[in-house]
Design a protein around this motif. Sequence first.
Motif, PDB file in Angstrom:
ATOM      1  N   MET A  94     -32.852  -0.835   9.841  1.00 19.02           N
ATOM      2  CA  MET A  94     -33.378  -1.491   8.645  1.00 19.02           C
ATOM      3  C   MET A  94     -34.890  -1.314   8.555  1.00 19.02           C
ATOM      4  O   MET A  94     -35.395  -0.827   7.552  1.00 19.02           O
ATOM      5  CB  MET A  94     -33.025  -2.988   8.636  1.00 19.02           C
ATOM      6  N   THR A  95     -35.584  -1.728   9.609  1.00 17.02           N
ATOM      7  CA  THR A  95     -37.048  -1.687   9.611  1.00 17.02           C
ATOM      8  C   THR A  95     -37.548  -0.280   9.321  1.00 17.02           C
ATOM      9  O   THR A  95     -37.098   0.688   9.936  1.00 17.02           O
ATOM     10  CB  THR A  95     -37.588  -2.171  10.973  1.00 17.02           C
ATOM     11  N   LEU A  99     -34.910  -1.398   3.055  1.00 16.23           N
ATOM     12  CA  LEU A  99     -34.399  -1.916   4.329  1.00 16.23           C
ATOM     13  C   LEU A  99     -32.995  -1.401   4.654  1.00 16.23           C
ATOM     14  O   LEU A  99     -32.258  -2.004   5.421  1.00 16.23           O
ATOM     15  CB  LEU A  99     -34.415  -3.454   4.349  1.00 16.23           C
ATOM     16  N   ASN A 100     -32.622  -0.277   4.040  1.00 22.37           N
ATOM     17  CA  ASN A 100     -31.308   0.344   4.240  1.00 22.37           C
ATOM     18  C   ASN A 100     -30.171  -0.541   3.723  1.00 22.37           C
ATOM     19  O   ASN A 100     -29.005  -0.323   4.038  1.00 22.37           O
ATOM     20  CB  ASN A 100     -31.086   0.697   5.718  1.00 22.37           C
ATOM     21  N   ALA A 115     -27.576  -7.574   6.240  1.00 17.40           N
ATOM     22  CA  ALA A 115     -28.300  -7.563   4.964  1.00 17.40           C
ATOM     23  C   ALA A 115     -27.940  -8.793   4.130  1.00 17.40           C
ATOM     24  O   ALA A 115     -28.748  -9.267   3.341  1.00 17.40           O
ATOM     25  CB  ALA A 115     -27.988  -6.282   4.186  1.00 17.40           C
ATOM     26  N   GLY A 133     -35.130 -10.004   3.832  1.00 18.35           N
ATOM     27  CA  GLY A 133     -35.818  -9.412   4.978  1.00 18.35           C
ATOM     28  C   GLY A 133     -36.365 -10.546   5.829  1.00 18.35           C
ATOM     29  O   GLY A 133     -35.651 -11.477   6.123  1.00 18.35           O
ATOM     30  N   TRP A 145     -38.918 -10.086  11.991  1.00 23.30           N
ATOM     31  CA  TRP A 145     -37.923  -9.405  12.830  1.00 23.30           C
ATOM     32  C   TRP A 145     -37.272 -10.369  13.819  1.00 23.30           C
ATOM     33  O   TRP A 145     -36.051 -10.387  13.964  1.00 23.30           O
ATOM     34  CB  TRP A 145     -38.576  -8.230  13.563  1.00 23.30           C
ATOM     35  N   SER A 165     -33.170   2.409  15.901  1.00 23.59           N
ATOM     36  CA  SER A 165     -33.514   1.017  15.607  1.00 23.59           C
ATOM     37  C   SER A 165     -33.491   0.181  16.875  1.00 23.59           C
ATOM     38  O   SER A 165     -32.468   0.101  17.547  1.00 23.59           O
ATOM     39  CB  SER A 165     -32.500   0.457  14.604  1.00 23.59           C
TER      40      SER A 165
END
Length: 107
Positions: free
Chosen positions: A14-15, A20-21, A43, A49, A52, A78
Amino acid sequence: MTARHRIIYLSGPMTGMPELNFPAFHAMTAQLRAAGHTVTNPAELNPDGGCWNECMRRDIAALMECDTIAKLPGWHTSKGARLELHIAERLGMAIVNAHDLISKEAV
């Protein structure tokens, strides 16, 4: 492998990814749910988001409710996905490539 209902945690990068995919996560979630699985999609857990560490705490708690982890392409790039896979492996959960799971069930 016979098709069976799974409780799947979807893992992938994602990051640093565009959007963010999320589009890839949502598309795979739809396919897995259409195949009859229960899917935990990070997600959906973290729609805005966020930090983290906070996201990973939510994600790992959700992972504990699943019996299978399904990897999206690029998971190995990731640090979050690698952590999720490490935990799943240590706990003896089933680990599959998400796309393989869909193609096997389509046969």
